[in-house]
Design a protein around this motif. Structure first.
Motif, PDB file in Angstrom:
ATOM      1  N   LEU A 106       0.836  -1.212   0.000  1.00 50.64           N
ATOM      2  CA  LEU A 106       0.000   0.000   0.000  1.00 50.64           C
ATOM      3  C   LEU A 106       0.869   1.261   0.000  1.00 50.64           C
ATOM      4  N   ALA A 107       1.978   1.198   0.744  1.00 52.27           N
ATOM      5  CA  ALA A 107       2.853   2.367   0.821  1.00 52.27           C
ATOM      6  C   ALA A 107       3.613   2.591  -0.486  1.00 52.27           C
ATOM      7  N   ARG A 108       3.880   1.507  -1.200  1.00 59.34           N
ATOM      8  CA  ARG A 108       4.516   1.670  -2.520  1.00 59.34           C
ATOM      9  C   ARG A 108       3.546   2.310  -3.498  1.00 59.34           C
ATOM     10  N   GLU A 109       2.270   1.996  -3.332  1.00 56.94           N
ATOM     11  CA  GLU A 109       1.257   2.492  -4.266  1.00 56.94           C
ATOM     12  C   GLU A 109       0.779   3.914  -3.976  1.00 56.94           C
ATOM     13  N   HIS A 110       0.880   4.315  -2.706  1.00 55.04           N
ATOM     14  CA  HIS A 110       0.314   5.617  -2.337  1.00 55.04           C
ATOM     15  C   HIS A 110       1.313   6.429  -1.511  1.00 55.04           C
ATOM     16  N   ALA A 111       1.637   7.603  -2.010  1.00 52.07           N
ATOM     17  CA  ALA A 111       2.618   8.471  -1.330  1.00 52.07           C
ATOM     18  C   ALA A 111       2.130   8.915   0.041  1.00 52.07           C
ATOM     19  N   GLU A 112       0.827   8.840   0.280  1.00 55.15           N
ATOM     20  CA  GLU A 112       0.260   9.294   1.564  1.00 55.15           C
ATOM     21  C   GLU A 112       0.550   8.310   2.695  1.00 55.15           C
ATOM     22  N   PHE A 113       0.930   7.085   2.335  1.00 53.30           N
ATOM     23  CA  PHE A 113       1.091   6.046   3.360  1.00 53.30           C
ATOM     24  C   PHE A 113       2.552   5.732   3.641  1.00 53.30           C
ATOM     25  N   LEU A 114       2.871   5.547   4.916  1.00 52.93           N
ATOM     26  CA  LEU A 114       4.189   5.076   5.333  1.00 52.93           C
ATOM     27  C   LEU A 114       3.967   3.755   6.076  1.00 52.93           C
ATOM     28  N   PRO A 115       4.764   2.716   5.754  1.00 51.66           N
ATOM     29  CA  PRO A 115       4.452   1.385   6.281  1.00 51.66           C
ATOM     30  C   PRO A 115       5.116   1.050   7.621  1.00 51.66           C
ATOM     31  N   ALA A 116       4.299   0.725   8.615  1.00 52.98           N
ATOM     32  CA  ALA A 116       4.823   0.197   9.878  1.00 52.98           C
ATOM     33  C   ALA A 116       4.524  -1.293   9.907  1.00 52.98           C
ATOM     34  N   VAL A 117       5.567  -2.097  10.013  1.00 51.08           N
ATOM     35  CA  VAL A 117       5.389  -3.545  10.014  1.00 51.08           C
ATOM     36  C   VAL A 117       5.161  -4.035  11.440  1.00 51.08           C
ATOM     37  N   SER A 118       4.785  -5.285  11.577  1.00 48.89           N
ATOM     38  CA  SER A 118       4.509  -5.846  12.892  1.00 48.89           C
ATOM     39  C   SER A 118       5.145  -7.239  12.947  1.00 48.89           C
ATOM     40  N   ILE A 119       6.065  -7.423  13.886  1.00 46.92           N
ATOM     41  CA  ILE A 119       6.786  -8.709  13.972  1.00 46.92           C
ATOM     42  C   ILE A 119       6.847  -9.153  15.423  1.00 46.92           C
ATOM     43  N   HIS A 120       6.251 -10.282  15.724  1.00 51.27           N
ATOM     44  CA  HIS A 120       6.353 -10.829  17.082  1.00 51.27           C
ATOM     45  C   HIS A 120       7.782 -11.342  17.272  1.00 51.27           C
ATOM     46  N   PRO A 121       8.511 -10.799  18.254  1.00 54.89           N
ATOM     47  CA  PRO A 121       9.931 -11.159  18.358  1.00 54.89           C
ATOM     48  C   PRO A 121      10.181 -12.618  18.751  1.00 54.89           C
ATOM     49  N   ALA A 122       9.139 -13.340  19.183  1.00 52.58           N
ATOM     50  CA  ALA A 122       9.337 -14.756  19.530  1.00 52.58           C
ATOM     51  C   ALA A 122       9.245 -15.652  18.288  1.00 52.58           C
ATOM     52  N   ARG A 123       8.822 -15.098  17.173  1.00 54.07           N
ATOM     53  CA  ARG A 123       8.729 -15.895  15.943  1.00 54.07           C
ATOM     54  C   ARG A 123      10.092 -16.487  15.614  1.00 54.07           C
ATOM     55  N   PRO A 124      10.132 -17.749  15.189  1.00 56.22           N
ATOM     56  CA  PRO A 124      11.426 -18.339  14.858  1.00 56.22           C
ATOM     57  C   PRO A 124      12.146 -17.550  13.750  1.00 56.22           C
ATOM     58  N   ASP A 125      11.365 -16.913  12.879  1.00 54.38           N
ATOM     59  CA  ASP A 125      11.981 -16.180  11.756  1.00 54.38           C
ATOM     60  C   ASP A 125      11.991 -14.665  12.010  1.00 54.38           C
ATOM     61  N   ALA A 126      11.900 -14.259  13.277  1.00 55.84           N
ATOM     62  CA  ALA A 126      11.742 -12.822  13.581  1.00 55.84           C
ATOM     63  C   ALA A 126      12.854 -11.966  12.964  1.00 55.84           C
ATOM     64  N   LEU A 127      14.108 -12.398  13.130  1.00 54.91           N
ATOM     65  CA  LEU A 127      15.211 -11.572  12.625  1.00 54.91           C
ATOM     66  C   LEU A 127      15.231 -11.505  11.105  1.00 54.91           C
ATOM     67  N   GLU A 128      14.934 -12.639  10.472  1.00 50.27           N
ATOM     68  CA  GLU A 128      14.893 -12.658   8.996  1.00 50.27           C
ATOM     69  C   GLU A 128      13.774 -11.752   8.506  1.00 50.27           C
ATOM     70  N   GLU A 129      12.625 -11.837   9.176  1.00 52.73           N
ATOM     71  CA  GLU A 129      11.494 -11.011   8.768  1.00 52.73           C
ATOM     72  C   GLU A 129      11.815  -9.523   8.969  1.00 52.73           C
ATOM     73  N   LEU A 130      12.513  -9.236  10.050  1.00 46.49           N
ATOM     74  CA  LEU A 130      12.903  -7.850  10.316  1.00 46.49           C
ATOM     75  C   LEU A 130      13.801  -7.337   9.186  1.00 46.49           C
ATOM     76  N   ASP A 131      14.804  -8.119   8.823  1.00 46.85           N
ATOM     77  CA  ASP A 131      15.710  -7.699   7.749  1.00 46.85           C
ATOM     78  C   ASP A 131      14.980  -7.551   6.427  1.00 46.85           C
ATOM     79  N   ARG A 132      14.073  -8.474   6.177  1.00 40.54           N
ATOM     80  CA  ARG A 132      13.299  -8.426   4.933  1.00 40.54           C
ATOM     81  C   ARG A 132      12.455  -7.139   4.880  1.00 40.54           C
ATOM     82  N   CYS A 133      11.843  -6.799   6.010  1.00 34.78           N
ATOM     83  CA  CYS A 133      10.992  -5.605   6.057  1.00 34.78           C
ATOM     84  C   CYS A 133      11.822  -4.324   5.980  1.00 34.78           C
TER      85      CYS A 133
END
Ligand SMILES: [Zn+2]
Length: 346
Positions: A106-133
């Protein structure tokens, strides 16, 4: 010449029911059902949108409201699933899910939006997801420790907080009572749950500044206030201050030095009404009437806070905390900034 900086709304929720293949889901049970329908009507959507093309309608409406307001941009929030301490998804918990990819798109499509992601830090892939985001342009991370079941002080999350601090990705974490979402761990509404990320150097924004929303909720505002003296990287937001009780500390919030630590957020689609502010004497009758007549609730929330006396910086301060890619053209900038992708402003 520097153009006038526009206000930014740091706390805007996105919801969806999967109607537009966003991957979102929504599970509204019991008394939350009429509450959800009421919120939809409040933002100008039919109550039955819940089972229709909710996400298409929701985004269309949100864009309309941002464009019709004084705001330059809105930070839109993803919503991760609930996980247990071992990092296993708790499938029966949580009432809505908004994937990171959806807000990033949505943020790529609309200049009005800035993206805040949400990552539960207990997720086994939390760090990978953080880097990806981070790679994909996340400007902030959002979570609700009490609803997501996150003990932020768990030492196992240290690496995660350190990576966020290193990337200068701020954390927006819910504090204080919560009544629109199911709460798993009421004790995690205490801002002291945020000590470890703060010690790790993360810029943390305590959503609602620890204020209570229900009569029987414990009050954490004074704890939040004390913590701002201890941690210079702790901020608070004024989201949902235009519902009764949440906004009861407005006078204190206008005082320095606390005032310099607060950022504007609406908590859209949470209802915005000026009755409480008027009854408490935070705004006068004229301002109350004028704001109440405005059907754009993003603008109404902004105007009510202006009338309360929040200074200009209150509405622009958030930008200095966000990790905004320089190449992202946002409504915040007078002119488009052209830089190499991957460069960040802080
Ligand atoms: Zn919220």
């Amino acid at each position: 010449m520097q153009s006038e900086e526009k206000p930014i709304d740091m706390h805007v929720h996105v919801v969806g029911n999967g109607s537009g293949s966003s991957g979102c889901w929504l599970r509204v049970r019991g008394w939350h059902r009429p509450l959800a329908a009421m919120m939809l009507r409040h933002i100008g959507l039919p109550g039955n949108a819940l089972s229709g093309d909710l996400e298409g309608l929701y985004i269309e409406r949100l864009l309309e409201l941002v464009r019709g307001s004084s705001l330059g941009a809105a930070v839109i929030l993803a919503q991760d699933q609930v996980y247990d301490e071992q990092g296993k998804p708790m499938k029966d918990e949580g009432s809505f899910y908004v994937p990171n990819d959806y807000v990033l798109k949505l943020a790529r499509e609309h200049a009005e939006f800035l993206p805040a992601v949400s990552i539960h830090p207990a997720r086994p892939d939390a760090l990978e997801e953080l880097d990806r985001c981070l790679e994909a342009g996340a400007v902030m991370m959002k979570c609700l420790p009490n609803c997501h079941n996150i003990n932020c002080n768990d030492r196992r999350f240290m690496k995660f907080w350190e990576r966020m601090a290193e990337a200068k990705l701020p954390l927006l974490a819910h504090t204080g009572g919560e009544h629109t979402l199911p709460v798993l761990r009421p004790e995690y509404a205490d801002p002291r749950i945020l000590a470890l990320p703060l010690e790790c150097g993360v810029n943390v924004i305590a959503a609602h500044s620890g204020t209570k929303s229900g009569l029987t909720d414990p009050e954490y505002f004074h704890i939040f206030l004390g913590m701002t003296r201890r941690f210079e990287n702790l901020y608070g937001d004024t989201s949902a201050f235009n519902v009764p009780l949440r906004g009861r500390h407005v006078r204190k919030c206008l005082e320095s030095p606390l005032c310099e630590r607060l950022v504007h957020g609406s908590d859209y689609p949470v209802p915005v009404h000026g009755h409480w502010a008027w009854m408490q004497g935070f705004v006068n009758w004229k301002a109350f009437r004028r704001c109440e007549k405005n059907p754009n609730i993003l603008e109404r929330d902004y105007q009510l806070k202006v009338a309360m006396g929040f200074p200009k910086e209150h509405f622009t301060r958030g930008k200095s905390l966000l990790r905004v890619p320089r190449h992202k053209k946002t409504g915040l900038d007078g002119q488009g900034v052209t830089e190499e992708p991957g460069e960040f402003s802080n």
